[in-house]
Design an enzyme around this catalytic site. Structure first.
Site, mmCIF file in Angstrom:
data_model
loop_
_atom_site.group_PDB
_atom_site.id
_atom_site.type_symbol
_atom_site.label_atom_id
_atom_site.label_comp_id
_atom_site.label_asym_id
_atom_site.label_seq_id
_atom_site.Cartn_x
_atom_site.Cartn_y
_atom_site.Cartn_z
ATOM 1 N N GLU B 294 0.890 -1.164 0.000
ATOM 2 C CA GLU B 294 0.000 0.000 0.000
ATOM 3 C C GLU B 294 0.925 1.211 0.000
ATOM 4 O O GLU B 294 1.720 1.378 0.914
ATOM 5 C CB GLU B 294 -0.896 -0.053 1.234
ATOM 6 C CG GLU B 294 -2.214 0.680 1.068
ATOM 7 C CD GLU B 294 -2.116 2.139 1.408
ATOM 8 O OE1 GLU B 294 -1.775 2.927 0.493
ATOM 9 O OE2 GLU B 294 -2.370 2.494 2.556
ATOM 10 N N CYS B 328 -1.911 8.465 4.210
ATOM 11 C CA CYS B 328 -1.914 8.136 2.785
ATOM 12 C C CYS B 328 -3.255 8.535 2.163
ATOM 13 O O CYS B 328 -3.347 8.782 0.976
ATOM 14 C CB CYS B 328 -1.604 6.670 2.559
ATOM 15 S SG CYS B 328 -2.393 5.585 3.728
#
Lengths: 452, 531
Positions: B294, B328
């Site tokens: 990720e 993020c």
């Protein structure tokens, strides 16, 4: 205060007797037409949601084509009744159709808004306030506006409150005497009142920054308190979402202490499970104040919001699930207020005749003078109710929102949602769905713990 | 069955965040912060293998980013040899742990959740100092860590049933999942408990032994994962803890032949490098190594011309500047449609100006520091070097600590770093769009595809939200704060390999499926036809 409980049989008989004082009577052809439209809208959930969402977004739309697109999106689809869908489909096809639709939407929304919003600013609302005064109905002015997320917005909100205080405070000096509105059993009352939403006074108003928030609010509120004292205006602290309840109660206690001669009032929301305890605490805290405080008992206007927030976060529900519990709690709080009318000034704000009649009846059974209580209702919704109460010698005040139509829209929609909810006495009455007995029946808590 | 059904995925509910407005909640948290303030000085965080601390030659210090004179923790630093030792232990215990039935593994996850719950505020208070997280953010990280344990514990029990096979007459087919092999977890500092807990708990739930290398900046918080599993009775050796340098410990983990799967959350550059090295080192391994990565985003929020600014402004600000933009999922690009462009920027700026920048130990702090000196220096130079117009730059910064001012910039070229590259700081680039088509085109003009947002009150526009290129799309709310079980989280394109965190897919990626087919016909006699 230790007093014997009121026997329910004598109370219920009195409830029936005083409820007649609150009946607005015939609302006329126009009123019946409004009732019909509202009833049609209420019957169709999709239509109601579509209309409210359209009206809420309307101020931000950019021109007729944008309005048309929103109309089609919210109200032009198959779930809508033909009499809504068809004109929209038609307007989309004919020349200048968008312009006509936009014009009609603007007219419709402005007309509705004018029913609920007293005027743009203090100067505009003065004639309305004076008309009420002459009919022996007082007012509480509320400044509508955007959500405060910046310091400028907080400054602006404070400035608008100050304008209302100064303008109406000054104007009120020249009004003729109205003994019923200017005095209660505990003393003199200011002629004008203003409502304050504490979240409007600081963008930092949340529990984690409590100290900073309170200081930020006070920077703007103290000049308002100063002006309110000079112009003899009462200041009501509105209660908002549950997350800031404790903060607002703290703010109120601070103001009560620091401005001992000011006329101030606080709101208790009966839909909150902890409202009875709060009420007891507030009375105990403020009972010796030189100028007795006002306490407005309401049902509460953020039920959907509180339910969603608590459920999404996995927090205990602060509000009662069932409307009947709120009603029962309202009455329990009413009795407490009535029994403390020698140290605080109770007022009752609801459009439910049973709830109001119960409070009035309890005061009557206790042998309190009529001036001990006050009834408060919303401009555009409870005006008839307040007027008939005033005629019956009950001190009444109307809560009048003041502000621009555009930022006032979200407020308006919230009021409409409440207005058209099936708890509205007036609607239930006219739709003949319920008998007078049903409407005046005593609410009972759904669970034993709550009743205790 | 009652106990089992209350622990079904259907009955899963996320952990409740602290309700700061309820009596005593602020006071209890404040107490833990005070305790941490007094105690957190050079906490010893050892490399832990097979349940035992391992002495290392080197060490790594972690700092309080709001007051870097404080060393929060001193962790061990695993060398390549220490990593080899950890992988060897994992390889051995992997066989034992994977033989435990899913329900038994789930019990350990639930017990670990209980351990975290019992100690929630204490652990969150460590985050306040070691990660520079404001209270709500730290509390949120704790909740999410608990959520992953509760979610994967339930999910692993239901996983086998999701692999449906049919058995015709004369044939009995059965299928299920088994553990894939030793899993390396390489985690970031921004959600120092939740993200590694998500990766570790999924791997453990699936029956894998884990070697866990946390971010260098936040070893003390990561160590709480080891402690929670220890309290939960996870057999020793199933989870090894190897804090260390990325280029030493991380690199060795990725290339070790006995590592089957690498779970990584972090930057795109490191993620791509891991992918490459894992593939290359598969030549000398029994496994075709699998990387679950990720890797961040350049997330956009579109504010349509009819958006409710009362809602959009605070939500965008929170998504862009909350935790100093170091998520993020954070919004780093704002695309405003229509005439209210300047109004949106001005109100957003004025709202950001009400933020309180300070030490996160103070509950009133809304924006804390960035994680370290490198990030601090880099972000400030991005602001100073921009060719765009700085529309807003927060001015009230604390004197010490790695604070970066929330900043709003517009007038940027499409290739400008603020519009193209993930900055991981409180920096927001704003772009004007003529209409919704233009806005979506701008929003999608990036190699990343993690989160995206749309604020609109137009039913037509809302119906088109799926055209935004992102793994997680949010309508009329900010882009941060995904909740396990509600928003399975993860991106597409250069944002990551998938699968999304908080799904059965993640457990499948950490497993290998098996199918056994038995021919039940013997000598023309079909047992299943006999009545």
């Amino acid at each position: 205060m230790m007093t014997a409980p009121i026997a329910s049989s004598s109370l219920e008989a009195t409830v029936r007797a005083v409820s007649g004082d609150l009946d607005p009577g015939d609302v006329g052809l126009r009123g019946r037409l409004d009732e019909f439209v509202i009833a049609s809208v209420m019957r169709n959930h999709d239509l109601r949601v579509g209309l409210f969402r359209f009206a809420e977004a309307f101020p931000a739309m950019e021109g007729p084509d944008d309005v048309m697109a929103h109309l089609r999106g919210y109200l032009g689809h198959d779930a809508m009744p033909w009499w809504v869908r068809l004109p929209i489909a038609l307007a989309a096809r004919i020349p200048f159709g968008s312009r006509i639709a936009a014009w009609a939407a603007d007219r419709g929304i402005s007309t509705m808004a004018k029913n609920f919003i007293g005027g743009r600013r203090a100067a505009d609302v003065e004639p309305l306030v004076r008309r009420h005064w002459d009919a022996e109905v007082g007012v509480i002015i509320d400044a509508l506006g955007e959500k405060t997320v910046t310091a400028d917005q907080a400054d602006d909100y404070a400035a608008r409150i100050l304008d209302i205080v100064a303008h109406l405070g000054r104007a009120a000096g020249s009004w003729p005497a109205s003994p019923g509105l200017e005095r209660d059993q505990l003393g003199v009352l200011p002629r004008v009142a203003v409502a304050i939403k504490p979240t409007g006074l600081s963008a930092k108003y949340q529990p984690l920054s409590a100290e900073i928030a309170l200081a930020d609010v006070r920077r703007r509120l103290d000049p308002i308190m100063q002006a309110a004292t000079e112009h003899d205006v009462m200041v009501w602290f509105d209660m908002e979402q549950y997350a800031v309840k404790t903060l607002t109660q703290r703010l109120f206690a601070d103001i009560s202490h620091d401005w001992p001669n000011a006329h101030i009032g606080i709101v208790v929301q009966a839909y909150l499970r902890d409202s009875f305890d709060d009420l007891q605490r507030i009375i105990a805290q403020e009972r010796d104040r030189r100028v007795p405080i006002g306490i407005r008992l309401v049902k509460g206007a953020y039920w959907d919001y509180e339910t969603v927030v608590a459920s999404a976060h996995g927090w205990p529900q602060p509000v009662y699930d069932a409307k009947v519990d709120t009603d029962a709690n309202f009455e329990r709080c009413s009795l407490l207020l009535v029994d403390n009318a020698d140290v605080v000034r109770p007022s009752f704000a609801s459009h439910n005749v049973r709830s109001l009649a119960h409070a009035l009846a309890a005061a009557s059974v206790r042998g309190l003078p009529k001036s001990a209580l006050e009834i408060q209702a919303l401009h555009g919704m409870g005006g008839d109710l307040a007027a008939s109460a005033a005629k019956a010698g009950i001190r009444s005040r109307i809560y009048v929102p003041v502000g621009e139509l555009v930022p006032g829209m979200s407020y308006l929609v919230r009021r409409l949602l409440e207005n058209t909810s099936n708890e509205s006495f007036i609607r239930q009455n006219r739709s003949k769905q319920m008998s007078r007995d049903q409407l005046l029946a005593a609410p009972r808590f759904t669970s034993k713990e709550d009743a205790a | 069955m009652t106990a089992a059904s209350s622990r079904s995925l259907e009955a899963y509910e996320p952990e409740a965040m602290r309700a700061w407005h309820l009596p005593g909640v602020v006071e209890r948290f404040a107490h833990e912060v005070e305790v941490a303030d007094a105690a957190l000085r050079g906490l010893n965080v050892p490399v832990t293998i097979d349940g035992r601390p391992v002495a290392t030659e080197d060490g790594i210090d972690s700092f309080d980013p709001a007051d870097p004179t404080r060393i929060v923790a001193r962790s061990g630093s695993a060398s390549a040899a220490v990593i080899d030792e950890a992988v060897a232990v994992a390889n051995r215990t992997h066989r034992l742990w994977s033989a435990v039935p899913p329900a038994g593994r789930a019990e350990v996850l639930f017990a670990a959740a209980d351990a975290l719950r019992a100690d929630r505020d204490r652990i969150a208070a460590i985050e306040v100092f070691e990660a520079g997280k404001p209270w709500s953010e730290a509390d949120g990280d704790l909740c999410e860590a608990i959520d992953f344990l509760e979610f994967y514990g339930r999910a692993i029990v239901e996983l086998d049933a999701s692999l449906v096979v049919q058995s015709p007459l004369g044939e009995a087919n059965s299928a299920g999942y088994r553990a894939r092999g030793v899993t390396a977890v390489i985690s970031p500092w921004n959600f120092p408990l939740a993200i590694p807990m998500g990766m570790v708990s999924a791997a453990i739930a699936a029956g894998n032994a884990v070697v866990f290398k946390p971010a260098e900046q936040t070893p003390a918080i990561a160590y709480e994962i080891v402690k929670a599993f220890e309290a939960a009775g996870l057999p020793e050796g199933v989870l090894s803890f190897t804090p260390g340098r990325g280029e030493v410990a991380g690199a060795r983990l990725v290339e070790h032949p006995d590592v089957a799967t690498i779970e990584f959350t972090g930057s795109r550059a490191v993620g791509l490098a891991i992918n490459q090295r894992a593939a290359a080192s598969s030549h000398s391994s029994r496994y075709v190594k699998r990387v679950i990565a990720e890797m961040g985003g350049k997330n956009a929020i579109v504010v349509d011309s009819d958006a409710d600014l009362d809602e959009a402004v605070p939500e965008v600000a929170k998504a862009a500047f909350g935790f100093a933009g170091q998520k993020c999922s954070a919004c780093s690009r704002l695309i405003v449609v229509g005439r209210r462009y300047d109004e949106v920027i001005e109100r957003l700026a004025a709202h950001a100006d009400t933020f309180i920048l300070g030490h996160p130990k103070d509950g009133a702090t809304s924006v804390g520091p960035v994680i370290d000196a490198d990030a601090h220096e880099r972000l400030l130079s991005v602001i100073d070097g921009t060719r765009g117009t700085v529309r807003y730059r927060h001015q009230r910064l604390p004197e010490t600590g790695w604070f970066v001012p929330p900043t709003i910039v517009d007038g940027l070229e499409s290739e400008a770093p603020l519009r193209r590259d993930e900055q991981f700081g409180p920096l927001l680039a704003v772009v004007h769009a003529n209409d919704l088509d233009h806005a979506f085109e701008l929003a999608n003009a990036t190699d990343y595809a993690l989160t995206a947002g749309l604020f609109s009150r137009s039913p037509d526009a809302i119906a088109r939200a799926g055209e935004l290129q992102a793994g997680n799309i949010y309508v009329n709310r900010g882009t941060t704060g995904a909740v396990v079980g509600r928003q399975p989280f993860g991106g597409m394109l250069q944002s990551g390999t998938g699968p999304k965190a908080g799904t059965l897919d993640t457990l499948r990626a950490l497993s290998s499926a098996w199918v056994v087919t038995e021919n039940t016909m013997r000598q023309g006699f079909a047992a299943d036809l006999v009545t």
